[in-house]
Design an enzyme around this catalytic site. Sequence first.
Site, PDB file in Angstrom:
ATOM      1  N   ARG A  38     -15.057  10.889 -40.653  1.00  0.00           N
ATOM      2  CA  ARG A  38     -14.469   9.842 -39.803  1.00  0.00           C
ATOM      3  C   ARG A  38     -14.462  10.235 -38.331  1.00  0.00           C
ATOM      4  O   ARG A  38     -13.544   9.890 -37.590  1.00  0.00           O
ATOM      5  CB  ARG A  38     -13.045   9.497 -40.249  1.00  0.00           C
ATOM      6  CG  ARG A  38     -12.967   8.845 -41.622  1.00  0.00           C
ATOM      7  CD  ARG A  38     -11.564   8.320 -41.877  1.00  0.00           C
ATOM      8  NE  ARG A  38     -11.419   7.879 -43.255  1.00  0.00           N
ATOM      9  CZ  ARG A  38     -10.306   7.986 -43.970  1.00  0.00           C
ATOM     10  NH1 ARG A  38      -9.233   8.524 -43.437  1.00  0.00           N
ATOM     11  NH2 ARG A  38     -10.263   7.557 -45.209  1.00  0.00           N
ATOM     12  N   ARG A  42     -10.996   5.346 -35.130  1.00  0.00           N
ATOM     13  CA  ARG A  42      -9.971   4.745 -34.275  1.00  0.00           C
ATOM     14  C   ARG A  42      -9.186   5.736 -33.423  1.00  0.00           C
ATOM     15  O   ARG A  42      -8.409   5.330 -32.576  1.00  0.00           O
ATOM     16  CB  ARG A  42      -8.997   3.940 -35.143  1.00  0.00           C
ATOM     17  CG  ARG A  42      -9.606   2.660 -35.690  1.00  0.00           C
ATOM     18  CD  ARG A  42      -8.670   1.965 -36.653  1.00  0.00           C
ATOM     19  NE  ARG A  42      -8.502   2.742 -37.884  1.00  0.00           N
ATOM     20  CZ  ARG A  42      -7.574   2.489 -38.799  1.00  0.00           C
ATOM     21  NH1 ARG A  42      -6.713   1.508 -38.619  1.00  0.00           N
ATOM     22  NH2 ARG A  42      -7.500   3.232 -39.892  1.00  0.00           N
ATOM     23  N   ARG A  51     -14.653  -2.072 -30.948  1.00  0.00           N
ATOM     24  CA  ARG A  51     -14.376  -2.837 -32.168  1.00  0.00           C
ATOM     25  C   ARG A  51     -13.407  -4.007 -31.944  1.00  0.00           C
ATOM     26  O   ARG A  51     -13.241  -4.844 -32.831  1.00  0.00           O
ATOM     27  CB  ARG A  51     -13.764  -1.893 -33.224  1.00  0.00           C
ATOM     28  CG  ARG A  51     -14.730  -0.879 -33.806  1.00  0.00           C
ATOM     29  CD  ARG A  51     -15.440  -1.388 -35.057  1.00  0.00           C
ATOM     30  NE  ARG A  51     -14.480  -1.837 -36.052  1.00  0.00           N
ATOM     31  CZ  ARG A  51     -14.243  -3.106 -36.334  1.00  0.00           C
ATOM     32  NH1 ARG A  51     -14.889  -4.070 -35.727  1.00  0.00           N
ATOM     33  NH2 ARG A  51     -13.345  -3.434 -37.245  1.00  0.00           N
ATOM     34  N   ASP A  87     -20.021   1.895 -44.218  1.00  0.00           N
ATOM     35  CA  ASP A  87     -18.906   1.903 -45.158  1.00  0.00           C
ATOM     36  C   ASP A  87     -19.440   2.007 -46.578  1.00  0.00           C
ATOM     37  O   ASP A  87     -20.524   1.493 -46.869  1.00  0.00           O
ATOM     38  CB  ASP A  87     -18.068   0.624 -45.007  1.00  0.00           C
ATOM     39  CG  ASP A  87     -16.720   0.751 -45.707  1.00  0.00           C
ATOM     40  OD1 ASP A  87     -16.624   0.376 -46.893  1.00  0.00           O
ATOM     41  OD2 ASP A  87     -15.768   1.242 -45.090  1.00  0.00           O
ATOM     42  N   TYR A 165     -12.705   0.789 -56.675  1.00  0.00           N
ATOM     43  CA  TYR A 165     -12.453  -0.267 -55.672  1.00  0.00           C
ATOM     44  C   TYR A 165     -12.751  -1.648 -56.234  1.00  0.00           C
ATOM     45  O   TYR A 165     -12.019  -2.605 -55.997  1.00  0.00           O
ATOM     46  CB  TYR A 165     -13.341  -0.041 -54.438  1.00  0.00           C
ATOM     47  CG  TYR A 165     -12.710   0.819 -53.371  1.00  0.00           C
ATOM     48  CD1 TYR A 165     -11.595   0.382 -52.653  1.00  0.00           C
ATOM     49  CD2 TYR A 165     -13.239   2.074 -53.066  1.00  0.00           C
ATOM     50  CE1 TYR A 165     -11.026   1.171 -51.669  1.00  0.00           C
ATOM     51  CE2 TYR A 165     -12.670   2.868 -52.073  1.00  0.00           C
ATOM     52  CZ  TYR A 165     -11.567   2.406 -51.376  1.00  0.00           C
ATOM     53  OH  TYR A 165     -10.993   3.178 -50.403  1.00  0.00           O
TER      54      TYR A 165
END
Length: 368
Positions: A38, A42, A51, A87, A165
Amino acid sequence: MDKDDLILPKDFPKLKNDAFLLACRGQETPHVPVWCMRQAGRYLPEFRESRAGKDFFATCRSPAACCELTLQPLRRFPFDAAIIFSDILVIPQAMGMDVQMVAGKGPTFPEPLKEPEDLLLLQSKVDVNKELDYVFKAITLTRHKLEGKVPLIGFTGAPWTLMAYMIEGGGSTTQSKAKRWLYRHPEASHQLLKMLTDIIVEYLLGQVAAGAQALQVFESHAGCLGPAEFQEFSLPYLRDIARKVKDQLKVSGQDVPMIVFAKDGHYGLEDLSQSHYEVVGLDWTIDPRSARERTGGKVSLQGNMDPCALYAPKERIYEIVKKMLEGFGTRGYIANLGHGLYPDMDPENVGAFVEAVHAHSRHLLNLK
């Protein structure tokens, strides 16, 4: 046609820093290479700015946007590898499932799989080159724009993690709905896992063809399985992926290192080190010396500083890194966090982590 669509996966710039690839293969390096899961995320103000107001998966489908986000951390920090911005859930999307990124909640499947019959609703034979072409274009564009600075890593979610998921419909601490399938519908579970494995193999081969120089397989939900379930529903498919990808690459004379990261899968360490991967990624709950002993020098290791250690003052980060490097040693080792960076982390502390790895590893290598 977008000008980025005209960029072809050939005539890539010469690689200037191959420390990461050397470490994957257990060869000597001038310093211990380091990157962060990552690392495009963010915690960077420029990431948040890029973004702002944009749909997450629309960003994933834009090669130019993915390229920019992949390069952002490289402009700030001397990482030894880049990982393409994408992703793991692009695969369920390619199979026809609706996946949305919901603010404050994360990835959400409005219509998750509930019963084995729902497998009939999935696109079992996916045209990977058509459905996931945007990922390949992002890899090709980024490989060119990196200008040979560092290698580019491609990645995928592992079959069990993706299955979880698709059944849970989003994040879950227990994965109880997905595990219910394993216990109640083992045949349907294997059917789905095999379907996912076949798509993943094609997807990873497509990433290499597009320019990826290493591949990482994320088994993020390994820790929700016990040893017996891991042996039945995760490990065979992880092995299949590595073996099939490598067999295909051998035909064209390619050798691309592969990393497997099974979070919280301590019980599987010995098996993972004999699963056709060059590198085993470790979370922060495994002791470096113990990991070395248990993997018996069969693989390189990657990890495993607790991400939360980055909240510590810089001096403390240096101490933690020093201890970690002494535990792992400098050969066949890639420094990383034991999971991904969190959004509220200070970029300066990330810089301190990278700097500490380079400085301490060079010191240790000079002592030899």
